[in-house]
Motif scaffolding. Structure first.
Motif: not given
Length: 150
Positions: A142, A145-146, A148-150
């Motif tokens: 988790k 994935s956070l 990578k979103k940034k």
């Protein structure tokens, strides 16, 4: 609220462990010669009849190991904090019940009396660690994935 949740988790873990042990005992139909669902209602006569059949106690040891692992996993899934500690509590309660069984009914072979100590705690601990590792992996995924979103 956590007290109720933890108590519920321990009860559910013990019920699941008891169900798995019951399935292990009922594995061989020649061991059970009565129609009741649980073998614990006629436990004295059952132990007398299988006293010289070591395979029954080997299966009982295996089923207690599996039961304490699964009970530990289920308890650790339900509780919010101290997952391994509550899984070990399941192992302690099951070991206490097994010790009462050995004290009350003297028909257990010596190898069972010795190895029962080696099944409950390690397998319950392993159930708690399995759950803890799974939760830690989910948390790391988790976080990744956070990032990578940034």
């Amino acid at each position: 609220m956590n007290f109720l949740r933890n108590t519920f988790a321990v009860i559910v873990g013990l019920l699941v462990a008891g169900f798995i042990i019951t399935l292990g005992i009922r594995l061989n139909p020649s061991w059970i010669n009565y129609d009741q669902l649980t073998p614990f209602q006629q436990w004295d006569s059952l132990l007398k009849s299988v006293q010289h059949k070591p395979y029954f106690f080997v299966v009982l040891l295996i089923s207690t190991g599996v039961a304490s692992t699964v009970g530990g996993v289920i308890t650790a899934i339900i509780v919010k904090y101290a997952k391994v500690a509550y899984a070990i509590l399941i192992g302690f309660i099951l070991l206490f019940l097994a010790m009462l069984d050995i004290i009350i009914f003297p028909y257990h072979p010596t190898f069972y009396k010795i190895t029962i100590f080696l099944t409950f705690f390690p397998f319950a601990w392993m159930g708690g660690k399995i759950t803890e590792v799974i939760y830690e992996r989910k948390k790391k995924l988790k976080i990744k994935s956070l990032i990578k979103k940034k």
